[in-house]
Write a protein that holds these residues in place. Structure first.
Motif: not given
Length: 188
Positions: A138-145
């Motif tokens: 879940p911590s990588v959702v922003s960077s993936v977005t």
């Protein structure tokens, strides 16, 4: 609509992306009941979805369907029942292999069918209305977005992107508003 083959490999190449699954959704009617049909890739959909089956199994091949409990009850469908889905001038018969329940009657007026069958019905071969993505953490959702927005600048203008983080932020704002409302009532 997105050309799935043109974007899927690029999205899968983004660090932090665990799984990608295409969806082609469209609306139609069965027996006078308005429904949403989701054409999904059965081999990848289970990786990104938490659909809860209460009977049967998920689709595995052409001509199979999973229907919502509300729709099954309304149309008296059970495992093995045949249901005909029509779109424009095309139609196809599907065998009900599973029934799902989510607790919301509106969302249970849906049918899941194989993506290839949805393409055949709509004649939108290769195109999808959604690409569901699961991240490794879940911590990588922003960077993936942000990586997706950089790769596909049209997202956010002509295409929409929705993340669970946005849903949680909206829910938190709603709860905060209600807390302030009840506090105000309590003070009065």
């Amino acid at each position: 609509l997105l050309d799935y083959s043109a974007v899927s490999s690029e999205i899968l190449g983004i660090p932090g992306v665990y799984a990608v699954s295409p969806v082609l959704s469209f609306s139609t009617s069965i027996g006078g009941t308005r429904i949403t049909v989701y054409g999904v890739d059965a081999s990848t959909f289970s990786e990104v979805s938490s659909l809860t089956l209460i009977e049967g199994r998920f689709i595995s091949g052409s001509g199979e369907a999973v229907v919502g409990k509300e729709l099954a009850d309304k149309l008296n469908l059970s495992l093995g029942s045949q249901v005909v889905i029509a779109y424009n001038t095309s139609s196809q018969s599907f065998s009900v292999v599973g029934i799902f329940e989510v607790g919301n009657p509106f969302q249970e007026r849906a049918v899941y069918i194989p993506l290839e069958d949805a393409w055949s019905l709509t004649e939108l071969y290769g195109y999808v209305t959604q690409i569901q993505i699961k991240c490794t953490d879940p911590s990588v959702v922003s960077s993936v977005t942000e990586s997706i927005r950089a790769l596909f600048p049209g997202i956010g203008t002509e295409l929409g992107m929705f993340t669970p983080t946005q849903m949680l932020q909206s829910a938190a704002r709603l709860i905060q508003s209600w807390n302030i409302f009840f506090l105000s009532i309590g003070l009065i």
